[in-house]
Design a protein around this motif. Structure first.
Motif, short mmCIF file in Angstrom:
data_model
loop_
_atom_site.label_atom_id
_atom_site.label_comp_id
_atom_site.label_asym_id
_atom_site.label_seq_id
_atom_site.Cartn_x
_atom_site.Cartn_y
_atom_site.Cartn_z
N LEU A 141 -19.44 33.68 39.77
CA LEU A 141 -19.57 33.29 38.37
C LEU A 141 -18.90 31.94 38.13
N GLY A 142 -17.77 31.75 38.81
CA GLY A 142 -17.07 30.47 38.68
C GLY A 142 -17.90 29.31 39.18
N ASP A 143 -18.57 29.50 40.32
CA ASP A 143 -19.45 28.46 40.86
C ASP A 143 -20.52 28.10 39.84
N TRP A 144 -21.08 29.16 39.26
CA TRP A 144 -22.18 28.97 38.31
C TRP A 144 -21.71 28.20 37.07
N LYS A 145 -20.54 28.59 36.60
CA LYS A 145 -20.01 27.90 35.42
C LYS A 145 -19.84 26.41 35.70
N ARG A 146 -19.36 26.10 36.91
CA ARG A 146 -19.18 24.69 37.27
C ARG A 146 -20.52 23.95 37.26
N ASP A 147 -21.57 24.60 37.80
CA ASP A 147 -22.89 23.98 37.80
C ASP A 147 -23.36 23.66 36.38
N VAL A 148 -23.18 24.63 35.50
CA VAL A 148 -23.66 24.45 34.13
C VAL A 148 -22.85 23.35 33.43
N GLU A 149 -21.53 23.38 33.65
CA GLU A 149 -20.69 22.35 33.02
C GLU A 149 -21.06 20.96 33.53
N THR A 150 -21.34 20.87 34.81
CA THR A 150 -21.75 19.58 35.38
C THR A 150 -23.03 19.09 34.70
N ALA A 151 -23.97 20.01 34.50
CA ALA A 151 -25.23 19.63 33.87
C ALA A 151 -25.00 19.16 32.44
N LEU A 152 -24.08 19.86 31.74
CA LEU A 152 -23.83 19.51 30.34
C LEU A 152 -23.09 18.18 30.22
N ALA A 153 -22.36 17.83 31.30
CA ALA A 153 -21.55 16.61 31.23
C ALA A 153 -22.35 15.36 31.58
N ILE A 154 -23.62 15.55 31.96
CA ILE A 154 -24.43 14.40 32.37
C ILE A 154 -24.60 13.43 31.20
N GLU A 198 -25.73 36.02 30.73
CA GLU A 198 -25.17 36.18 29.40
C GLU A 198 -24.18 35.05 29.08
N TRP A 199 -23.40 34.69 30.10
CA TRP A 199 -22.46 33.57 29.88
C TRP A 199 -23.24 32.29 29.58
N LEU A 200 -24.33 32.09 30.34
CA LEU A 200 -25.15 30.88 30.21
C LEU A 200 -25.71 30.74 28.78
N VAL A 201 -26.29 31.84 28.30
CA VAL A 201 -26.93 31.79 26.98
C VAL A 201 -25.90 31.38 25.92
N GLU A 202 -24.73 31.98 26.05
CA GLU A 202 -23.67 31.70 25.08
C GLU A 202 -23.19 30.25 25.19
N ARG A 203 -22.97 29.82 26.43
CA ARG A 203 -22.44 28.47 26.66
C ARG A 203 -23.40 27.40 26.16
N LEU A 204 -24.70 27.60 26.46
CA LEU A 204 -25.69 26.60 26.05
C LEU A 204 -25.88 26.59 24.54
N ARG A 205 -25.75 27.76 23.94
CA ARG A 205 -25.87 27.86 22.49
C ARG A 205 -24.79 26.98 21.85
N VAL A 206 -23.58 27.11 22.37
CA VAL A 206 -22.46 26.31 21.87
C VAL A 206 -22.75 24.82 22.06
N ALA A 207 -23.42 24.50 23.17
CA ALA A 207 -23.73 23.09 23.48
C ALA A 207 -24.95 22.60 22.70
N GLY A 208 -25.54 23.47 21.91
CA GLY A 208 -26.68 23.04 21.10
C GLY A 208 -28.03 23.18 21.78
N THR A 245 -34.23 41.16 21.31
CA THR A 245 -32.80 40.99 21.06
C THR A 245 -32.16 40.42 22.32
N ASP A 246 -30.88 40.12 22.27
CA ASP A 246 -30.20 39.63 23.48
C ASP A 246 -30.36 40.64 24.61
N ARG A 247 -30.16 41.92 24.26
CA ARG A 247 -30.33 42.97 25.27
C ARG A 247 -31.80 43.07 25.69
N GLY A 248 -32.68 42.89 24.73
CA GLY A 248 -34.12 42.95 25.01
C GLY A 248 -34.56 41.91 26.03
#
Lengths: 605, 423
Positions: free
Chosen positions: B192-205, B247-257, B403-406
């Motif tokens: 999960l940590g690796d994944w978070k780093r990937d997403v953060e890197t993408a958002l920081a571009i 689930e983490w991704l959806v939340e993180r990207l939502r925050v990022a707009g 829904t999110d669960r859906g």
């Protein structure tokens, strides 16, 4: 009549019975050497492939000995643990028996069992040590074993090699000299014993008979004394081993009879045939009806539980195959069953485990059907409060707890021949299987016989496989059902998401319930797919849960990618998944695939 | 190479012969790759014979045949692969010029339409970006997959992750305003940590991207990776971890707009991929290139406005067969699959893809369409059950919306709905 000899060959499996039979036929010039390459008496593919004889047949040959001709009626017997019943009915037609023992293997469990069958039928025994041509043959040791175990003097043994022909003349001489002639007629009326029957598509039932009193002739109106039906004899004959028609069969002789009998149901093995207009006052002593002790269900392999109903083509094919086979083997029983899991099929009863395997193989081979076979169970007797004794062949039929006094299970007396080095392991196995030790018999320095009483249910559950593996294949066994005994037996139910699955209930000893329950639950856990919710799988005795497994909830069911080019493929995939679900059985809102039922119901671990 | 499908005598012309609405979208498939990644099940291969030029020639012929069936102006073009950016710049120049001459690109040129090209980060050069921009391309989608060497290696991707921000910057410099990147998660060994780093890197571009596609690694049948998984050479990521990552991704990207507008696609409002939306809404699109799939809805009586039935076809998935066919039949590719219009199938497919969208399905239209072919009561009951299970929202503007669960059970919900469409 003094020149007639009626005899059987009895042996442990693979000790060379059929080869010896062929060699004897060849030595009497009944068959050429080329014909003898086949085992003549076995007339089914399956028998030849498995090297075992299933149906008894009778062959008549002539042999010159001491300057006079002898008529030898050779009655073949099956050679396996389940066919004690068939062996015994063949022996009833004989005055003597040749007991064959492999010179490299020595006395085995069925050697002992068969020898005692013959002795109990008052038959004269000629012990034969076979395969003396093999380098590892130890004929003198084997002869000593025969003396030790069966009390027949070692010097009475005849050493032969059915393969090379060594000792065969001596054996033929012994048959003429040592085996008794048939007893003379006791009464003036005709009495013939039915010792076997087969079904022929053209002539109907062919009845194998041994005439004890009087004479049967073509054209006679005969009466089956037990069944109470009459027929007119249209054909009499003998196998030499080719079929030869004869006009009559007289006291002391064996042969076959055709009388326009349409089904095997009209013939009872062990019945006495007499002449309708001059009936014998009483029948010959007959046999006991064979008792089916092992039961399992056969379902068509391709049917699905919901749509493959009773009218389904697969079920009809299976029905045809079962009915046809039953014409030839009346010793298995069948009745239609319906399982929630597997649809329509048949619950069949067998004399034993091998009998069950043979029936399944013949159905698949001769009937061309594919079969799902459930794990075997035994017949239980339930003593009700009112004294009624009910026979239960299916755990689902067990009456409610509280409505009965006790459950009884079939007990067998089992003889196990084991290498001395594995005695400890085998005794441990027997103890684990609720065995009661009876005695131990010395065979030779290397081997002993263990005598135990064991519940049949424990034997049909991978006992033989375990015995074979712990004795490196050397252990052999023979058993006989001795009666029913009550024990602390309980019905084990399997609950999926709180709902009992009737098809998976079993009857087990209370001490084994936890072990079996855990096994069943863990098998099911592997087979039932995850659902959106958590699924408990429980094993319960009455209201008490004794084992539990949990199938975790499915976490996701979503394809990551779906674009323009994927639409057709993905649509088909989802439709297929849905179809698959429709074929599953829904129990307590859980979809259970047929494979899950099979993993539990099928044999083996 | 996918080669099991056999070409029939049919060509794409058969799928377009009846009355149909003009297609507003066009898909082009470029099959060339550096390397066949072992998780990939798209039609692509390493071209050792350099047939790029012959390919572009054949493509021109095919586009010429397709053009009369396209809407004027065209709204979206998507060039996928394979690796489209592997085409040499001079060939791109020729191809874009040809497209510009054959189709009405006024909408796209005015910035109201969309023209996407998929790019491999290694292949992006200032020259290529300029050629694309000048040709009319206004959107690039860069296959990053991961920024972690180990995970790229697991996927058999050999690009240097440093090249991803570089490629996006080059596109921005060339004036390609709309930029997206693809990531893959639930890679064997990925935490999960690796994944978070990937997403953060993408958002920081920088400059920031407007769109991101994140796919859980899927073990497609007939891929090398699936075979290796079956042989037990590695372990797939557990479902629990995959769900956690999602689930983490959806939340993180939502925050990022970046809002989820499809199961695996996230964008700033208004920056959704219009071309892909046309797929998910089951609109009409034309297909060019080997293995490309098209769908064109029939025109005329609109008994079923929810999902007008259409022709669906797939070009032959072999470069040689496609090129030979196109040359032989005046630009018409042989097809390996052709499904003719079917009311029920159209509804089923609309449900299957539309349910994956944030906008969902118009419930009244769906029920109305279902009622035109049979009794819709079972479908109604299925909808109610999915709502009771918390997989569909009770009611969002009359739409069936996961829904999110859906979203986690989108296939199951779709399969349930599909199986209760009356027949």
């Amino acid at each position: 009549m003094s020149d007639i000899r009626n005899f059987s060959i009895i042996a442990h499996i693979d000790h060379g019975k059929s080869t010896l039979a062929d060699r004897l036929l060849q030595a009497t010039h009944a068959v050429s050497a080329r014909e003898a390459q086949e085992q003549l008496l076995d007339d089914m593919d399956l028998e030849r492939e498995r090297g075992i004889t299933i149906k008894a047949s009778a062959v008549t040959v002539m042999h010159q000995h001491g300057g006079k001709p002898f008529m030898m009626n050779f009655i073949d017997t099956p050679g396996h643990v389940d066919f004690t019943y068939e062996v015994s009915r063949a022996l009833t037609a004989c005055e003597g028996a040749i007991l064959v023992v492999d010179a490299t293997q020595g006395v085995q469990a069925q050697t002992v069992a068969n020898a005692y069958l013959a002795i109990n039928n008052d038959l004269e025994l000629i012990p034969v040590v076979n395969k003396i041509d093999l380098p590892s043959a130890a004929p003198d040791d084997v002869a000593m074993e025969i003396e030790q175990i069966l009390g027949i003097p070692a010097e009475d043994c005849i050493y032969v090699s059915a393969k090379t022909g060594q000792g065969i003349d001596e054996l033929l001489g012994a048959i003429c000299d040592r085996l008794p002639a048939p007893r003379p007629s006791l009464i003036t009326q005709t009495r013939a014993l039915v010792f076997d029957a087969t079904y022929d598509d053209y002539r109907g039932v062919i009845v194998y008979i041994r005439c004890f009193d009087g004479t049967l002739r073509v054209g006679d109106k005969i009466r089956m004394m037990g069944v109470g039906r009459t027929f007119t004899v249209t054909e009499l004959g003998k196998f030499t081993p080719k079929q030869v028609k004869v006009k009559s069969i007289s006291a002391g002789e064996t042969g076959y009879l055709v009388a326009a009998i349409k089904t095997l149901a009209d013939v009872r093995i062990g019945d006495t045939i007499t002449i309708e207009h001059d009936q014998a006052p009483e029948p010959l002593p007959g046999y006991e009806e064979p008792k089916q002790m092992v039961f399992c269900d056969f379902y068509p392999a391709t049917a699905d539980a919901d749509s493959g109903g009773k009218g389904g083509a697969d079920f009809e094919e299976l029905r045809e195959a079962v009915e046809k086979l039953n014409l030839n083997d009346a010793s298995f029983t069948y009745q239609t069953v319906h399982s929630d899991a597997l649809g329509f099929g048949f619950r069949c009863g067998f004399l034993g485990l091998l009998h069950m395997d043979i029936v399944q193989e013949r159905l698949e081979r001769e009937g061309g059907v594919r079969i799902i076979q459930t794990a075997p169970t035994v017949t239980y007797q339930v003593l009700m409060h009112d004294g009624e004794v009910r026979e239960i062949h299916n755990p689902a039929d067990l009456p409610d707890p509280g409505s009965y006094e006790e459950i009884r299970e079939p007990i067998v007396r089992i003889d196990i021949m084991v290498p001395t080095t594995s005695i400890g392991d085998v005794m441990k196995l027997c103890n684990e299987r609720r065995g009661v030790f009876r005695s131990q018999q010395f065979v030779s320095g290397a081997r002993q016989i263990l005598h135990y009483e064991l519940p049949l249910a424990e034997i049909i559950y991978d006992f033989y496989d375990k015995l074979k593996s712990m004795t490196s294949g050397y252990g052999t066994m023979d058993y006989e059902i001795t009666g029913f005994v009550s024990d602390d037996l309980v019905k084990l139910d399997i609950l999926v998401n709180g709902t009992p699955v009737e098809a998976l209930s079993i009857i087990v000893h209370r001490d084994k319930a936890v072990y079996r329950g855990r096994l069943l639950c863990s098998k099911l856990r592997e087979q039932i797919p995850r659902h959106q919710f958590e699924i408990p799988i429980q094993a319960a005795v009455g209201a008490k849960v004794i084992a539990r497994e949990t199938i975790k909830a499915m976490r996701k069911d979503v394809t990551a990618k779906c674009y323009g080019g994927d639409v057709s493929r993905k649509r088909k995939l989802l439709e297929k998944q849905k179809e698959g679900k429709k074929r599953m059985k829904n129990v307590g809102s859980v979809n259970i695939p047929q494979d899950a039922f099979m993993s539990v119901l099928e044999q083996g671990e | 190479m996918q080669g099991e499908a056999q070409a029939s005598d049919q060509t794409a012309r058969d799928a377009l012969s009846g009355p149909h609405e003009p297609a507003r979208s066009l898909y082009l498939h470029v099959p060339f790759c550096f390397h066949k990644c072992h998780y990939c099940d798209f039609y692509s291969f390493v071209d050792t014979r350099d047939r790029q030029e012959a390919f572009v020639d054949a493509l021109a012929l095919e586009l010429h045949a397709l053009a009369p069936h396209a809407a004027a102006p065209l709204e979206t073009i998507f060039v996928g692969g394979g690796t489209p950016s592997l085409l040499r710049p001079e060939l791109w120049e020729r191809l874009t010029r040809h497209i510009g001459e054959t189709f009405d690109l006024s909408h796209i040129r005015a910035g109201r339409g969309e023209w996407t090209v998929e790019c491999n980060p290694e292949t992006v050069t200032p020259e290529l970006m300029r050629v694309l921009r000048d040709g009319g391309v206004n959107r690039v989608s860069v296959g990053a997959q991961s920024f972690d060497h180990r995970h790229l290696k697991a996927l058999e991707r050999w690009h240097d992750p440093e090249n991803v921000p570089r490629a996006l910057a080059l596109a921005a410099d060339a004036g390609i305003e709309r930029r997206s990147l693809d990531l893959i998660y639930a890679i064997p060994g990925q935490t999960l940590g690796d994944w978070k780093r990937d997403v953060e890197t993408a958002l920081a571009i920088d400059p920031p991207i407007e769109h991101i596609s994140c796919y859980a690694l899927t073990y497609e049948p007939n891929t090398a990776m699936t075979a290796r998984l079956r042989r037990g050479e590695f372990q797939a990521a557990p479902d629990e971890l995959e769900v956690e990552m999602y689930e983490w991704l959806v939340e993180r990207l939502r925050v990022a707009g970046l809002e989820r507008y499809e199961v695996s696609n996230f964008a700033r409002r208004g920056a959704e991929c219009a071309h892909n939306l046309a797929y998910w809404r089951q609109r009409s699109w034309l297909a060019a290139g080997p293995s490309a799939s098209g769908h064109v809805r029939t025109a005329g009586e609109r008994a079923n406005a929810f999902a007008p039935p259409g022709n669906r076809w797939k070009n032959v998935p072999q470069l040689t067969a496609w090129m030979d066919g196109v040359k032989r039949s005046e630009g018409w590719s042989p097809v390996v699959e052709h499904e003719t219009p079917d009311d029920r199938r159209a509804i089923i497919e609309r449900v299957m893809t539309g349910l994956r969208l944030r906008e969902g399905l118009d419930e009244a239209s769906l029920l109305e369409a279902a009622a035109t072919i049979g009794d819709a009561s079972e479908l109604r009951a299925t909808i109610a059950r999915a709502r009771a299970s918390g997989l569909l929202y009770d009611d969002i503007d009359g739409h069936l919306t996961l829904t999110d669960r859906g979203y986690l059970f989108a296939d199951g919900v779709a399969a349930d709905l599909m199986s209760t469409i009356p027949s």
